[in-house]
Design a protein around this motif. Structure first.
Motif, mmCIF file in Angstrom:
data_model
loop_
_atom_site.group_PDB
_atom_site.id
_atom_site.type_symbol
_atom_site.label_atom_id
_atom_site.label_comp_id
_atom_site.label_asym_id
_atom_site.label_seq_id
_atom_site.Cartn_x
_atom_site.Cartn_y
_atom_site.Cartn_z
ATOM 1 N N TRP A 106 2.090 -10.502 -0.076
ATOM 2 C CA TRP A 106 2.577 -9.303 0.581
ATOM 3 C C TRP A 106 2.935 -8.256 -0.471
ATOM 4 O O TRP A 106 3.540 -8.584 -1.490
ATOM 5 N N ILE A 107 2.605 -7.011 -0.215
ATOM 6 C CA ILE A 107 3.140 -5.914 -1.019
ATOM 7 C C ILE A 107 4.644 -5.904 -0.771
ATOM 8 O O ILE A 107 5.100 -6.052 0.361
ATOM 9 N N ALA A 108 5.422 -5.730 -1.835
ATOM 10 C CA ALA A 108 6.877 -5.758 -1.725
ATOM 11 C C ALA A 108 7.460 -4.506 -2.375
ATOM 12 O O ALA A 108 6.728 -3.571 -2.714
ATOM 13 N N GLY A 109 8.769 -4.480 -2.539
ATOM 14 C CA GLY A 109 9.444 -3.369 -3.197
ATOM 15 C C GLY A 109 9.352 -2.080 -2.395
ATOM 16 O O GLY A 109 9.191 -2.079 -1.177
ATOM 17 N N GLY A 110 9.452 -0.977 -3.124
ATOM 18 C CA GLY A 110 9.416 0.330 -2.481
ATOM 19 C C GLY A 110 8.121 0.611 -1.749
ATOM 20 O O GLY A 110 8.116 1.307 -0.721
ATOM 21 N N HIS A 111 7.018 0.065 -2.246
ATOM 22 C CA HIS A 111 5.740 0.258 -1.541
ATOM 23 C C HIS A 111 5.773 -0.398 -0.156
ATOM 24 O O HIS A 111 5.166 0.121 0.784
ATOM 25 N N ALA A 112 6.469 -1.534 -0.023
ATOM 26 C CA ALA A 112 6.578 -2.182 1.291
ATOM 27 C C ALA A 112 7.335 -1.289 2.263
ATOM 28 O O ALA A 112 6.953 -1.170 3.434
ATOM 29 N N ILE A 113 8.379 -0.646 1.775
ATOM 30 C CA ILE A 113 9.130 0.272 2.628
ATOM 31 C C ILE A 113 8.224 1.429 3.052
ATOM 32 O O ILE A 113 8.206 1.833 4.222
ATOM 33 N N GLU A 114 7.452 1.961 2.124
ATOM 34 C CA GLU A 114 6.541 3.067 2.446
ATOM 35 C C GLU A 114 5.495 2.652 3.471
ATOM 36 O O GLU A 114 5.167 3.422 4.376
ATOM 37 N N LEU A 115 4.976 1.438 3.349
ATOM 38 C CA LEU A 115 4.012 0.958 4.338
ATOM 39 C C LEU A 115 4.674 0.817 5.708
ATOM 40 O O LEU A 115 4.065 1.115 6.731
ATOM 41 N N ALA A 116 5.928 0.397 5.722
ATOM 42 C CA ALA A 116 6.644 0.237 6.988
ATOM 43 C C ALA A 116 6.925 1.572 7.665
ATOM 44 O O ALA A 116 6.856 1.667 8.893
ATOM 45 N N VAL A 117 7.233 2.604 6.873
ATOM 46 C CA VAL A 117 7.570 3.897 7.471
ATOM 47 C C VAL A 117 6.349 4.801 7.622
ATOM 48 O O VAL A 117 6.425 5.839 8.276
ATOM 49 N N GLY A 118 5.243 4.413 6.996
ATOM 50 C CA GLY A 118 4.000 5.150 7.174
ATOM 51 C C GLY A 118 3.837 6.390 6.315
ATOM 52 O O GLY A 118 3.007 7.243 6.612
ATOM 53 N N ARG A 119 4.606 6.459 5.222
ATOM 54 C CA ARG A 119 4.459 7.617 4.327
ATOM 55 C C ARG A 119 5.039 7.296 2.959
ATOM 56 O O ARG A 119 5.890 6.422 2.818
ATOM 57 N N GLY A 120 4.575 8.039 1.960
ATOM 58 C CA GLY A 120 5.117 7.917 0.619
ATOM 59 C C GLY A 120 6.521 8.485 0.563
ATOM 60 O O GLY A 120 6.838 9.447 1.265
ATOM 61 N N LEU A 121 7.354 7.887 -0.279
ATOM 62 C CA LEU A 121 8.740 8.322 -0.389
ATOM 63 C C LEU A 121 9.121 8.794 -1.787
ATOM 64 O O LEU A 121 9.973 9.655 -1.933
#
Length: 187
Positions: free
Chosen positions: A16-31
């Motif tokens: 699984w992609i983890a870290g901040g990239h996982a959050i970005e995938l969950a919210v659907g945009r770069g942060l």
């Protein structure tokens, strides 16, 4: 990220992609900008790193803070959770692999073995097919010592967490860390 997806897509195990990239995938945009890409594997699948990143350098992070070369075929002991990877000596670190535990089909938190989930439920898949760590689990790990970027990730993910995710995160953080500023915001 597509390079990492291509590499680990050949792994033959769950990842699984983890870290901040996982959050970005969950919210659907770069942060925010990122220095590397985090990937989560289960400890039993650790040798997939050496297979998919053949020719790269792999460095194990021995606690408390020692980085050392990870030898081919060396089984990393429990307690070693991070592997830093780069394509060549002197190159920037590009991938950080985190190893988590699993028992009897359950993911087990490395911070508190009473915090568990079925392995089948720790990940989600983005619309373009990228597996990522569910945001509540990633935020659980970020809660220990939140840095400004972790606070930004929490703020971005919070509106996307459903009641079950909020409940799980509240319980996990409280059980492991005790009172925490995030838990009031999760209610």
């Amino acid at each position: 990220m597509h390079e990492v997806v291509g590499l680990f897509g050949r792994a033959g195990c769950r990842w699984w992609i983890a870290g901040g990239h996982a959050i970005e995938l969950a919210v659907g945009r770069g942060l925010r900008p990122h220095d590397d890409i985090d990937v989560l594997l289960l400890r039993d699948d650790q040798f997939a790193v050496q297979e998919v990143l053949a020719g790269w350098e792999w460095w194990a992070a021995d606690p408390p803070a020692t980085l050392r070369p990870w030898r081919p075929g060396e089984r990393l002991r429990p307690g070693v959770h991070d592997i830093w990877c780069r394509p060549a000596p002197g190159a920037a670190w590009r991938i950080q692999v985190m190893l988590d535990e699993a028992e009897h089909g359950e993911w087990v938190s490395r911070r508190d073995d009473g915090v568990r989930r079925p392995v089948a439920g720790i990940g989600a898949v983005s619309p373009d097919g990228i597996p990522y760590l569910r945001p509540e689990i990633q935020l659980y790990y970020k809660a220990k010592h939140p840095r400004p970027k972790d606070e930004r990730d929490f703020d971005a993910a919070l509106p996307h967490l459903d009641p079950a995710q909020r409940s799980w995160l509240t319980h996990a953080v409280t059980r492991t860390l005790g009172p925490h500023p995030w838990t009031a915001r999760l209610r």
